[in-house]
Design an enzyme around this catalytic site. Structure first.
Site, PDB file in Angstrom:
ATOM      1  N   ASP A  84      49.874  69.573  36.326  1.00  0.00           N
ATOM      2  CA  ASP A  84      48.633  69.930  35.631  1.00  0.00           C
ATOM      3  C   ASP A  84      48.235  68.761  34.747  1.00  0.00           C
ATOM      4  O   ASP A  84      49.101  68.081  34.159  1.00  0.00           O
ATOM      5  CB  ASP A  84      48.811  71.184  34.771  1.00  0.00           C
ATOM      6  CG  ASP A  84      47.499  71.629  34.147  1.00  0.00           C
ATOM      7  OD1 ASP A  84      46.709  72.294  34.853  1.00  0.00           O
ATOM      8  OD2 ASP A  84      47.241  71.282  32.978  1.00  0.00           O
TER       9      ASP A  84
ATOM     10  N   GLU B  56      45.397  67.244  31.686  1.00  0.00           N
ATOM     11  CA  GLU B  56      44.324  67.413  30.715  1.00  0.00           C
ATOM     12  C   GLU B  56      43.538  66.115  30.685  1.00  0.00           C
ATOM     13  O   GLU B  56      44.128  65.029  30.763  1.00  0.00           O
ATOM     14  CB  GLU B  56      44.865  67.748  29.323  1.00  0.00           C
ATOM     15  CG  GLU B  56      45.689  69.021  29.260  1.00  0.00           C
ATOM     16  CD  GLU B  56      44.934  70.253  29.720  1.00  0.00           C
ATOM     17  OE1 GLU B  56      43.693  70.282  29.566  1.00  0.00           O
ATOM     18  OE2 GLU B  56      45.576  71.173  30.253  1.00  0.00           O
TER      19      GLU B  56
ATOM     20  N   HIS C 243      45.875  75.474  28.131  1.00  0.00           N
ATOM     21  CA  HIS C 243      45.186  74.194  28.275  1.00  0.00           C
ATOM     22  C   HIS C 243      46.023  73.028  27.738  1.00  0.00           C
ATOM     23  O   HIS C 243      45.475  72.049  27.239  1.00  0.00           O
ATOM     24  CB  HIS C 243      43.816  74.223  27.596  1.00  0.00           C
ATOM     25  CG  HIS C 243      42.847  75.154  28.261  1.00  0.00           C
ATOM     26  ND1 HIS C 243      42.317  74.911  29.506  1.00  0.00           N
ATOM     27  CD2 HIS C 243      42.340  76.351  27.852  1.00  0.00           C
ATOM     28  CE1 HIS C 243      41.511  75.904  29.838  1.00  0.00           C
ATOM     29  NE2 HIS C 243      41.514  76.793  28.853  1.00  0.00           N
TER      30      HIS C 243
ATOM     31  N   ASP D  99      50.745  74.811  31.214  1.00  0.00           N
ATOM     32  CA  ASP D  99      49.971  75.275  32.365  1.00  0.00           C
ATOM     33  C   ASP D  99      50.727  75.035  33.666  1.00  0.00           C
ATOM     34  O   ASP D  99      50.639  75.836  34.611  1.00  0.00           O
ATOM     35  CB  ASP D  99      48.614  74.577  32.408  1.00  0.00           C
ATOM     36  CG  ASP D  99      47.667  75.097  31.335  1.00  0.00           C
ATOM     37  OD1 ASP D  99      48.115  75.897  30.502  1.00  0.00           O
ATOM     38  OD2 ASP D  99      46.491  74.688  31.335  1.00  0.00           O
TER      39      ASP D  99
END
Length: 591
Positions: free
Chosen positions: A34, A36, A175, A180
């Protein structure tokens, strides 16, 4: 039997090995990742955090987690969403230092992500920027798998948070990359368990399952039978005749068939296919007619599975009502055939407010909402406001500004709205320059955005009004495969289309299309007699290379000092800049 034949028979009789069945899911090493980022575009944004978990057979083998310095500012809304601040990434490594370690961590594994195109897109872009060849990772998208395995009765949507709750994940998505990724691991294991009921036991079967049409799609394939191979519009209808979805295509047969294949992965469309009982085709002469008919049918039926163009009546306009004694700018939902000047359309109230504020900076029209008349002013019964007290308004309500002086402001506003945007641009530029000198970059950027909202709306309205003023415009453009496509436009509305075969005498066809075209009367406002989206669709068709004007009844022109002349300014104002310039300019270019 010959020796060769006997050998072949023996080979056929021997039972296949387990390798022939594919790689068992229990033996597959998954790396669940994952990211960001600073935004949604891999071309314009950067990675701020990478989190990954390596698992095999339900057991975690290792984790990878690091913040990443994106090389530029993190937008405030991203910080609010993720909790990652500029200070947190200041001492973090850059992507060129992180990427090799992650690629080594994931080497030889199957990459898993929720909405995998997003995460894989950023990783591929990072590899390209750093000169690394993208490894041939097999990729599994848990969001796509969930759409195929779970029903709407089980989960209302396939967001990570929803799926994590459904599968009772031990980690709640927040998030942040590693959290995540851990939640996605639990979702992956839950989906693999559900896949077992479909007989999916190997990696190859799982990836193939993700590419197969759903049972509903397979059962409804007959709805595509008999579709013509021609341009047009198609309507999916349920058993009661309600229109569920409207679409267009240059080839109805090919497009409608695609809804019943594995290439159609959208969850809502698959749900729509399950409800549909018939597909009604409407053959059109040209692709332009199909596009316009689609817009009209969507606006008429408002199909629940269409997302675009369903509510054209929600467009907003700035209105200057000249019939009032002391006109002011108001935001309205429709253009009427009255003594008023309109600017727009706008897609949202926020953008309309920004454009109105930009116009108020240049022209001191009153901003109060009271209905002001000379009689109220003479009797001193009009209410004053704070803008008059601080000098931001001439205060005609108090009689400080006589009606003749206010009428000059109204005329200036009318001139701006009808074509000459220079006063608004000049007033905004003065404020932007002053704020930049004072190093108030965020406020300067806000002023730039306010001006851009006005310029975009003015440019859009002026283009619409230019075409809507023409009683009739006939144009032709080369058709694919030879010949010509014809379009008759009356007061901004597509009145008729047709085609001319290759080598034919064009004028009989032109006369026939004009004679059979719809009768259209002038309409109010810049959009004339059509929806703004329809007129813009026609304008895009006219702007294509090779289009020729056959006949124009009216003046198809834009103002010399109109907003169209500021397109280069808009391009420069929002062009990507270097990281050091972003920091200096508060994250956005000013000019």
């Amino acid at each position: 039997m010959t020796s060769d034949g006997a050998e072949h028979a023996v080979r056929q009789a021997v039972q296949g090995t387990l390798d022939d069945l594919g790689t068992p899911l229990a033996d597959v090493v998954f790396v669940v990742v994952d990211l960001e980022t600073t935004g949604g575009s891999a071309a314009e944004s950067a990675i701020t955090e990478i989190g990954a978990v390596k698992v095999r057979g339900g057991e975690a083998l290792g984790e990878f987690a690091t913040l990443v310095d994106p090389g530029g500012p993190i937008p405030p809304f991203i910080t609010a969403l993720t909790g990652i601040t500029q200070q947190m990434v200041t001492a973090a490594p850059r992507i060129e230092a992180v990427l090799p370690a992650f690629l080594e961590f994931a080497r030889g594994c199957v990459l898993v992500a929720h909405n995998a195109p997003f995460d894989v897109g950023f990783l591929r872009a990072a590899c390209a920027a750093q000169g690394y060849a993208w490894p041939a990772f097999p990729v599994v998208d848990t969001a796509d798998l969930a759409r195929r395995v779970l029903t709407r009765d089980e989960v209302p949507n396939c967001r990570l948070g929803t799926l994590a709750r459904h599968f009772r994940s031990a980690t709640e998505p927040c998030h942040r990359a590693l959290a995540d990724a851990r939640a996605t691991v639990d979702v992956l294991h839950g989906l693999i368990e559900r896949l077992g009921s479909f007989g999916v036991q190997s990696l190859e079967e799982m990836r193939a399952f993700a590419k197969t049409p759903s049972p509903e799609q397979q059962r409804k394939r007959h709805l595509a039978d008999g579709m013509p191979a021609a341009p047009g519009v198609y309507l999916f209808e349920d058993a009661r005749g309600e229109v569920l979805y409207v679409g267009k295509s240059t080839n109805l047969r090919t497009r409608v068939r695609s809804y019943f294949t594995a290439s159609e992965t959208r969850r809502r469309i698959r749900e729509m296919v399950g409800l549909a009982e018939r597909v009604r085709p409407i053959v059109c002469a040209t692709g332009l007619e199909a596009e316009v008919r689609e817009l009209r049918l969507i606006a008429e039926h408002k199909p629940r599975y269409n997302r675009r163009s369903k509510f054209p009546e929600r467009a907003l306009w700035l209105k200057l009502a000249l019939s009032e004694p002391f006109p002011r700018l108001s935001i309205v939902r429709e253009c009427r055939d009255d003594d008023a000047v309109y600017l727009g359309p706008f897609g949202s109230a926020r953008v309309a407010e920004e454009a109105r504020a930009a116009l108020h900076e240049a022209v001191p029209l009153r901003q109060c909402t009271q209905r002001l008349t000379p009689r109220l002013v003479e009797r001193g019964r009009a209410r004053s406001c704070v803008l008059g007290e601080i000098g931001r308004c001439g205060a005609p309500c108090e009689g400080r500004e006589p009606p003749e002086a206010y009428a000059r402001h109204v005329e200036a506003a009318r001139t701006v709205m009808e074509g000459d945007v220079r006063p608004v641009v000049a007033a905004a530029q003065v404020r932007i320059d002053r704020l930049a000198v004072e190093m108030r970059y965020e406020e300067a950027a806000a002023q730039r955005d306010r001006l851009a909202a006005f310029v975009r709306a003015a440019a859009r309205g002026q283009r619409l009004a230019a075409l809507s003023r023409c009683a009739q415009l006939v144009a032709a453009r080369p058709a694919f495969g030879g010949g010509w496509e014809l379009a008759v436009v009356r007061y901004g509305r597509l009145a008729g289309t047709g085609t001319i075969p290759p080598g034919a005498n064009v004028w009989p066809y032109v006369d026939a299309v004009i004679a059979t075209s719809e009768t259209v009367f002038p309409g109010p406002g810049p959009a004339g007699s059509a929806l703004p989206e329809e007129t813009e669709c026609v304008l895009r068709w006219l702007d294509q290379p090779g289009t020729r004007l056959v006949e124009v009844d009216g003046d198809w022109i834009c103002p010399v000092h109109g907003a169209e002349s500021l397109r280069e300014w808009l391009d420069r104002a929002y062009a990507p800049v270097e990281p050091e310039d972003r920091v200096r300019r508060g994250g956005r270019p000013l000019r």
